[in-house]
Design an enzyme around this catalytic site. Sequence first.
Site, PDB file in Angstrom:
ATOM      1  N   HIS A 206      54.720 -16.787   8.239  1.00  0.00           N
ATOM      2  CA  HIS A 206      53.535 -16.555   7.405  1.00  0.00           C
ATOM      3  C   HIS A 206      52.731 -15.334   7.828  1.00  0.00           C
ATOM      4  CE1 HIS A 206      51.388 -18.321  10.806  1.00  0.00           C
ATOM      5  NE2 HIS A 206      50.292 -17.804  10.296  1.00  0.00           N
TER       6      HIS A 206
HETATM    7  C1  UD1 Z   1      45.457 -17.413   8.048  1.00  0.00           C
HETATM    8  C2  UD1 Z   1      44.974 -16.667   9.299  1.00  0.00           C
HETATM    9  C3  UD1 Z   1      46.086 -16.659  10.333  1.00  0.00           C
HETATM   10  C4  UD1 Z   1      46.596 -18.053  10.618  1.00  0.00           C
HETATM   11  C5  UD1 Z   1      46.964 -18.746   9.311  1.00  0.00           C
HETATM   12  C6  UD1 Z   1      47.321 -20.184   9.581  1.00  0.00           C
HETATM   13  C7  UD1 Z   1      43.388 -14.822   8.913  1.00  0.00           C
HETATM   14  C8  UD1 Z   1      43.228 -13.357   8.852  1.00  0.00           C
HETATM   15  N1  UD1 Z   1      44.655 -15.272   8.994  1.00  0.00           N
HETATM   16  O1  UD1 Z   1      46.554 -16.672   7.520  1.00  0.00           O
HETATM   17  O2  UD1 Z   1      45.579 -16.126  11.543  1.00  0.00           O
HETATM   18  O3  UD1 Z   1      47.724 -17.966  11.434  1.00  0.00           O
HETATM   19  O4  UD1 Z   1      45.852 -18.717   8.414  1.00  0.00           O
HETATM   20  O5  UD1 Z   1      48.125 -20.722   8.571  1.00  0.00           O
HETATM   21  O6  UD1 Z   1      42.430 -15.546   8.886  1.00  0.00           O
HETATM   22  N2  UD1 Z   1      47.261 -19.502   0.089  1.00  0.00           N
HETATM   23  C9  UD1 Z   1      47.458 -20.484  -0.842  1.00  0.00           C
HETATM   24  N3  UD1 Z   1      46.883 -21.715  -0.591  1.00  0.00           N
HETATM   25  C10 UD1 Z   1      46.150 -21.996   0.506  1.00  0.00           C
HETATM   26  C11 UD1 Z   1      45.971 -20.961   1.459  1.00  0.00           C
HETATM   27  C12 UD1 Z   1      46.535 -19.719   1.242  1.00  0.00           C
HETATM   28  O7  UD1 Z   1      48.098 -20.306  -1.864  1.00  0.00           O
HETATM   29  O8  UD1 Z   1      45.680 -23.129   0.665  1.00  0.00           O
HETATM   30  C13 UD1 Z   1      47.920 -18.174  -0.144  1.00  0.00           C
HETATM   31  C14 UD1 Z   1      47.063 -17.204  -0.947  1.00  0.00           C
HETATM   32  O9  UD1 Z   1      47.930 -16.459  -1.753  1.00  0.00           O
HETATM   33  C15 UD1 Z   1      46.482 -16.315   0.132  1.00  0.00           C
HETATM   34  C16 UD1 Z   1      47.596 -16.271   1.168  1.00  0.00           C
HETATM   35  O10 UD1 Z   1      48.169 -17.564   1.128  1.00  0.00           O
HETATM   36  O11 UD1 Z   1      46.168 -15.030  -0.342  1.00  0.00           O
HETATM   37  C17 UD1 Z   1      47.099 -15.982   2.574  1.00  0.00           C
HETATM   38  O12 UD1 Z   1      46.082 -16.901   2.950  1.00  0.00           O
HETATM   39  P1  UD1 Z   1      44.975 -16.479   4.052  1.00  0.00           P
HETATM   40  O13 UD1 Z   1      44.123 -17.636   4.383  1.00  0.00           O
HETATM   41  O14 UD1 Z   1      44.283 -15.228   3.636  1.00  0.00           O
HETATM   42  O15 UD1 Z   1      45.845 -16.073   5.285  1.00  0.00           O
HETATM   43  P2  UD1 Z   1      47.001 -16.873   6.026  1.00  0.00           P
HETATM   44  O16 UD1 Z   1      48.267 -16.113   5.893  1.00  0.00           O
HETATM   45  O17 UD1 Z   1      46.993 -18.293   5.625  1.00  0.00           O
HETATM   46  N1  UDP Z   2      52.124 -27.030  10.700  1.00  0.00           N
HETATM   47  C1  UDP Z   2      52.065 -28.171   9.921  1.00  0.00           C
HETATM   48  N2  UDP Z   2      52.815 -28.203   8.776  1.00  0.00           N
HETATM   49  C2  UDP Z   2      53.617 -27.175   8.386  1.00  0.00           C
HETATM   50  C3  UDP Z   2      53.667 -26.008   9.204  1.00  0.00           C
HETATM   51  C4  UDP Z   2      52.896 -25.960  10.353  1.00  0.00           C
HETATM   52  O1  UDP Z   2      51.369 -29.126  10.255  1.00  0.00           O
HETATM   53  O2  UDP Z   2      54.252 -27.290   7.333  1.00  0.00           O
HETATM   54  C5  UDP Z   2      51.322 -26.981  11.934  1.00  0.00           C
HETATM   55  C6  UDP Z   2      52.075 -26.598  13.202  1.00  0.00           C
HETATM   56  O3  UDP Z   2      52.681 -27.746  13.761  1.00  0.00           O
HETATM   57  C7  UDP Z   2      50.963 -26.029  14.064  1.00  0.00           C
HETATM   58  C8  UDP Z   2      50.068 -25.366  13.068  1.00  0.00           C
HETATM   59  O4  UDP Z   2      50.384 -25.929  11.799  1.00  0.00           O
HETATM   60  O5  UDP Z   2      50.232 -27.067  14.700  1.00  0.00           O
HETATM   61  C9  UDP Z   2      50.346 -23.890  13.083  1.00  0.00           C
HETATM   62  O6  UDP Z   2      49.715 -23.306  12.029  1.00  0.00           O
HETATM   63  P1  UDP Z   2      50.152 -21.899  11.441  1.00  0.00           P
HETATM   64  O7  UDP Z   2      51.545 -21.582  11.838  1.00  0.00           O
HETATM   65  O8  UDP Z   2      49.817 -21.949  10.013  1.00  0.00           O
HETATM   66  O9  UDP Z   2      49.110 -20.916  12.148  1.00  0.00           O
HETATM   67  P2  UDP Z   2      49.051 -20.192  13.574  1.00  0.00           P
HETATM   68  O10 UDP Z   2      49.222 -21.207  14.637  1.00  0.00           O
HETATM   69  O11 UDP Z   2      50.096 -19.120  13.593  1.00  0.00           O
HETATM   70  O12 UDP Z   2      47.688 -19.575  13.568  1.00  0.00           O
END
Ligand code: UD1
Ligand code: UDP
Length: 363
Positions: A206
């Site tokens: 992601h």
């Molecule tokens: C965010 C965090 C990242 C973290 C991740 C955990 C920042 C800059 N990034 O990244 O550090 O590792 O969360 O998962 O804060 N979207 C959906 N539904 C949702 C959420 C997101 O469709 O419920 C899609 C949207 O298209 C959105 C994209 O995912 O634009 C990215 O979501 P965003 O929260 O901006 O960043 P993450 O990649 O989730």
């Molecule tokens: N996770 C989850 N369901 C999923 C994928 C990840 O519960 O389908 C959990 C995973 O076990 C970990 C956390 O989400 O505890 C990690 O989140 P993510 O990878 O989104 O973010 P990051 O840790 O890189 O910020």
Amino acid sequence: MKLVTVVGARPQFIKASVVSMALADVCNEVIVHTGQHYDHNMSDVFFEELNIPKPAYNLGVGSGTHGKQTGEMLIKIEEVLMREKPDAMLVYGDTNSTLAGALAAVKLHIPVLHVEAGLRSFNRRMPEEINRVLTDHISNLLFCPTETAVRNLTKEGVTAGVQNSGDVMLDSVLHFSKLARNNPEKTAIFAQLGIQPKQYRLATLHRAETTDGGLPAIARIFRAFERLPQKVVIPIHPRTRALAEQAVSQYGFRNIQLIDPVGYLEMLLLTSNACQVLTDSGGLQKEAWFLEVPCVTLRSETEWLETLAGNWNVLSALDTDEIYDKAVNTKVDPAARMKKPFGDGNASGKIADALSRMGENAT
Ligand code: UD1
Ligand code: UDP
């Protein structure tokens, strides 16, 4: 003592689950959900499954560019803080919700408590690195998960209020793994997906650095997965979903099983029973280490250096041959694992103790 906690993204709900449990006895916690993550399986599922207190506020900020998302959060969190007048603000990790919470509080002279302080990738192109550095430098209490994190802060001149509490994610893994194993509704996931323990690999993708390369970057990763001897199960983050589906349909990959994101209990089961994890996630590479599952991290650096000892975690560039080679040929050395680098599984208790002391000093 009144504490406002800001959460917004999946890993923050998981961290908050154990910390909120520990804080229940020492303060009045008001949880603010920024709405950064909003799909049911990216947000509500964690509140339901992990018994996290219902947020008093959901700011509904949703997705957007960094400036728009962080700016809207800042405006709305400030309004909450002016109404609630808390004694302190608690933030987790390194997302845009973390930075917005910390910034809104510090400008109102509300002490900021940062859980997962001091992590560094030393890659300033990562949005998370900017969020961490800024948050650490405006925090009053900094709870570091490792000694490496404490050293990183010392090198930046941040020493006041710094404590090695251990990693709250270890608390979460220890607490919820047992619940997951004993829950037949959750263990049914193996039959539902048609997989056998230790006969599959688990992957997640992601990070912006992964998805910014578009279809060619995802295809390079999937070509490596396609050559692996075991099926690769991928709970796909919404950011990556469209690209992943396009890659599978365009190139006809058959060894890749894309599934919806799962709840934390199912994720712990999928992780502990995988023969290997391949990921660009910060949290998952560490959970693999806690659960003694070898991991290939699909990034050129990691904040979690402790996981690298004995090859339990190896880094790979987003290159088909390198990913395949690291996945198939890496041998782990059980004897080389560091002893308790993430603490003893009671980080939440140490954070609650620090808050309790802070409350006593204020009265
Ligand atoms: C965010 C965090 C990242 C973290 C991740 C955990 C920042 C800059 N990034 O990244 O550090 O590792 O969360 O998962 O804060 N979207 C959906 N539904 C949702 C959420 C997101 O469709 O419920 C899609 C949207 O298209 C959105 C994209 O995912 O634009 C990215 O979501 P965003 O929260 O901006 O960043 P993450 O990649 O989730
Ligand atoms: N996770 C989850 N369901 C999923 C994928 C990840 O519960 O389908 C959990 C995973 O076990 C970990 C956390 O989400 O505890 C990690 O989140 P993510 O990878 O989104 O973010 P990051 O840790 O890189 O910020």
